[in-house]
Design an enzyme around this catalytic site. Structure first.
Site, PDB file in Angstrom:
ATOM      1  N   HIS A   1      34.722  82.736   2.484  1.00  0.00           N
ATOM      2  CA  HIS A   1      35.022  81.878   3.629  1.00  0.00           C
ATOM      3  C   HIS A   1      36.546  81.809   3.668  1.00  0.00           C
ATOM      4  O   HIS A   1      37.151  80.940   3.036  1.00  0.00           O
ATOM      5  CB  HIS A   1      34.450  80.470   3.460  1.00  0.00           C
TER       6      HIS A   1
ATOM      7  N   ASP B   1      34.276  83.158  -2.542  1.00  0.00           N
ATOM      8  CA  ASP B   1      33.775  82.023  -1.772  1.00  0.00           C
ATOM      9  C   ASP B   1      34.879  81.154  -1.193  1.00  0.00           C
ATOM     10  O   ASP B   1      35.503  81.504  -0.212  1.00  0.00           O
ATOM     11  CB  ASP B   1      32.819  81.213  -2.649  1.00  0.00           C
TER      12      ASP B   1
ATOM     13  N   TYR C   1      31.345  81.431   9.836  1.00  0.00           N
ATOM     14  CA  TYR C   1      30.567  80.496  10.662  1.00  0.00           C
ATOM     15  C   TYR C   1      31.412  79.648  11.602  1.00  0.00           C
ATOM     16  O   TYR C   1      30.887  78.725  12.241  1.00  0.00           O
ATOM     17  CB  TYR C   1      29.676  79.611   9.791  1.00  0.00           C
TER      18      TYR C   1
ATOM     19  N   HIS D   1      24.797  82.414  -4.276  1.00  0.00           N
ATOM     20  CA  HIS D   1      24.716  81.330  -5.263  1.00  0.00           C
ATOM     21  C   HIS D   1      23.391  81.381  -6.030  1.00  0.00           C
ATOM     22  O   HIS D   1      23.405  81.621  -7.227  1.00  0.00           O
ATOM     23  CB  HIS D   1      24.958  79.949  -4.637  1.00  0.00           C
TER      24      HIS D   1
ATOM     25  N   GLN E   1      38.923  78.683   3.942  1.00  0.00           N
ATOM     26  CA  GLN E   1      38.944  77.682   2.875  1.00  0.00           C
ATOM     27  C   GLN E   1      40.060  77.922   1.859  1.00  0.00           C
ATOM     28  O   GLN E   1      40.380  77.028   1.062  1.00  0.00           O
ATOM     29  CB  GLN E   1      37.589  77.617   2.177  1.00  0.00           C
TER      30      GLN E   1
ATOM     31  N   HIS F   1      22.977  81.697   1.998  1.00  0.00           N
ATOM     32  CA  HIS F   1      23.132  80.732   0.907  1.00  0.00           C
ATOM     33  C   HIS F   1      21.734  80.271   0.493  1.00  0.00           C
ATOM     34  O   HIS F   1      20.916  79.927   1.351  1.00  0.00           O
ATOM     35  CB  HIS F   1      23.893  79.490   1.383  1.00  0.00           C
TER      36      HIS F   1
ATOM     37  N   ARG G   1      32.552  68.692   0.912  1.00  0.00           N
ATOM     38  CA  ARG G   1      32.226  69.256   2.219  1.00  0.00           C
ATOM     39  C   ARG G   1      32.878  68.475   3.353  1.00  0.00           C
ATOM     40  O   ARG G   1      33.211  69.048   4.401  1.00  0.00           O
ATOM     41  CB  ARG G   1      30.703  69.295   2.384  1.00  0.00           C
TER      42      ARG G   1
ATOM     43  N   GLU H   1      21.785  76.498  -3.749  1.00  0.00           N
ATOM     44  CA  GLU H   1      23.081  76.231  -4.370  1.00  0.00           C
ATOM     45  C   GLU H   1      23.112  74.866  -5.056  1.00  0.00           C
ATOM     46  O   GLU H   1      23.733  74.712  -6.101  1.00  0.00           O
ATOM     47  CB  GLU H   1      24.187  76.297  -3.315  1.00  0.00           C
TER      48      GLU H   1
END
Length: 462
Positions: free
Chosen positions: A71, A332, A134, A281, A74, A244, A95, A247
């Site tokens: 991602h 990730d 996403y 994950h 991030q 995913h 999150r 997780e």
């Protein structure tokens, strides 16, 4: 005609001579790598006396590592979430910060962050990345005039840096297993099924030797069975499928409460999971689920540094390997951009919980480093949907040249030293698709990309 074409093709090829080269399965010494104009390996062969004039590339050449889960945005919050927000912080409180960042980014910022990250990945020894993407809509949750706007930003970042890219647009439609609507903080993620399939069609023309387009379901909590079936019915057979899965323990408990099954059990019972699937994950599995995934050939996509950072838990590696499972690694959330660190902590986590040593071995692989690197090459290559992870005819010429100390040593210890004593190994050069993109440990655009990235960090004031 086929023979004539082959001769003409070789006329445009380039030859590289290496002291030591690992093809993804075994070592070769004093070897020639022949690469065609498209960036694919034509041949790997012993150097002949007539080729003595080809300059030798010193060091240890190994296949570049595919990063199967990214991602990219991030990376901008790495190091900015390490403070207490609740009496019991967890993935779910982290999150909230991620949503805040995701909701604020412009397309230009998305591209700058991805470009900087991809350079960092290349300099660390990753030569391909799977972008689990996403962020589809604008900051108000509306579709861009060009629905592929943010996808194309990642394509440009990959082209600018030279990294191989598997772009995985993500289907994300609901807020939980009980069909909760998405919250305001998730409005950038939503994509109707028909629009999602149209997006994949728009992107199909971007496939090349360097680019693959796959598909991703965010998670079972975010996509229902009907939408999954509709999407799978519209995919080509070559498209990798990522998701995913399991997780968080809360996620497993919610799935059990609503469906009566654990996430992996539910998925394997309803869908034809095979080698084209990547289960990201897969942290919380029982032994039967380990066996179930292994039997399909699907890849378990592991991201140990992120899983540790978020407090996810530890993947049951010993059980998975005992059943013959396939694994790969990703970074990730990019709290780390080092494949060495991912692999080291994959093994170390198991040692800490089992109070044993030498966990990641199987068959003829008695060295942990050798097993981890080659296993992650194979699983990562499968996850990209591209011919990467090996240096053999028909695969991409993606490799990393390591400076090691001592220069001459038993190659059986190379990967052990690289992963568990990394001061003795450093990335010197990186080749992607037959082109050098890192020389002397540096990408040519490193400083400019870093400056642009740091400007964005100041703008975001994280």
């Amino acid at each position: 005609m086929e023979g004539v074409h082959r001769v003409m093709h070789r006329a445009d090829s380039r030859q590289f001579a290496f002291d030591h080269l690992h093809d993804g399965e075994r070592w070769h010494h004093d070897i020639i790598l022949e690469v065609d104009a498209a960036g694919d390996v034509l041949a790997l062969r012993p150097r002949s006396p007539e080729e003595s004039g080809i300059p030798t590339i010193e060091g240890w050449a190994v296949p570049g590592m595919p990063n199967l889960h990214s991602h990219s945005f991030q990376r901008a919050m790495a190091g900015f979430s390490e403070y207490r927000r609740r009496s019991k912080d967890s993935f779910w409180t982290w999150r909230e910060l991620m949503y805040r960042l995701a909701g604020s980014l412009t397309p230009e910022q998305v591209q700058v962050i991805a470009r900087h990250l991809y350079i960092e990945l290349l300099e660390a020894g990753y030569t391909a990345v799977c972008e689990f993407h996403y962020l589809h809509n604008d900051r108000d949750g509306r579709t861009y005039e060009n629905p592929a706007e943010l996808c194309e930003r990642h394509l440009r970042a990959a082209e600018d840096t030279g990294i191989g890219l598997t772009l995985l647009p993500v289907l994300y439609q609901r807020g939980g297993f009980r069909d909760q609507p998405l919250g305001d903080h998730q409005r950038r993620f939503h994509c109707a099924t028909a629009d999602y399939l149209d997006l994949l069609t728009r992107l199909a023309s971007t496939r090349s030797g360097q680019v693959q387009i796959g598909s991703a379901f965010h998670s079972l909590r975010a996509v229902d069975e009907t939408a999954m079936r509709e999407v799978l019915g519209g995919l080509g057979p070559e498209a990798p499928i990522h998701i995913h899965i399991a997780e968080q323990q809360t996620e497993v408990a919610d799935c059990l409460a609503v469906t009566g099954q654990r996430p992996v059990d539910w998925l394997l019972e309803r869908f034809p999971v095979d080698r084209g699937w990547v289960l990201i994950h897969a942290t919380h599995l029982d032994d039967a689920e380990c066996e179930g995934i292994a039997s399909t050939g699907a890849v378990a996509g592991l991201c140990p540094t992120t899983e540790a950072n978020l407090g996810d838990g530890l993947f049951p590696l010993a059980s998975f390997l005992r059943h013959g499972g396939t694994l790969g690694i990703g970074s990730d959330s990019h709290v780390s951009v080092s494949p060495i660190e991912e692999l080291r902590w994959l093994e170390y986590g198991q040692r800490l919980t089992s109070q044993r040593r030498i966990i990641a071995c199987r068959g003829s692989h008695t060295h942990v480093g050798d097993f981890l690197w080659t296993a992650a090459l194979a699983g990562g290559g499968a996850a990209t949907g591209r011919p990467v992870g090996r240096l053999v005819s028909g695969h991409r010429a993606d490799l990393v040249v390591l400076r090691t100390s001592p220069r001459e040593m038993d190659p059986a210890f190379l990967f052990d030293r690289m992963i568990f004593a990394d001061r003795g190994a450093a990335v010197d050069r990186v080749m992607v698709g037959g082109k050098w993109v890192v020389q002397d440990g540096r990408h040519a655009d490193r400083e400019q990309a870093r400056s642009a990235f740091e400007t964005i960090l100041a703008e975001l004031a994280l």
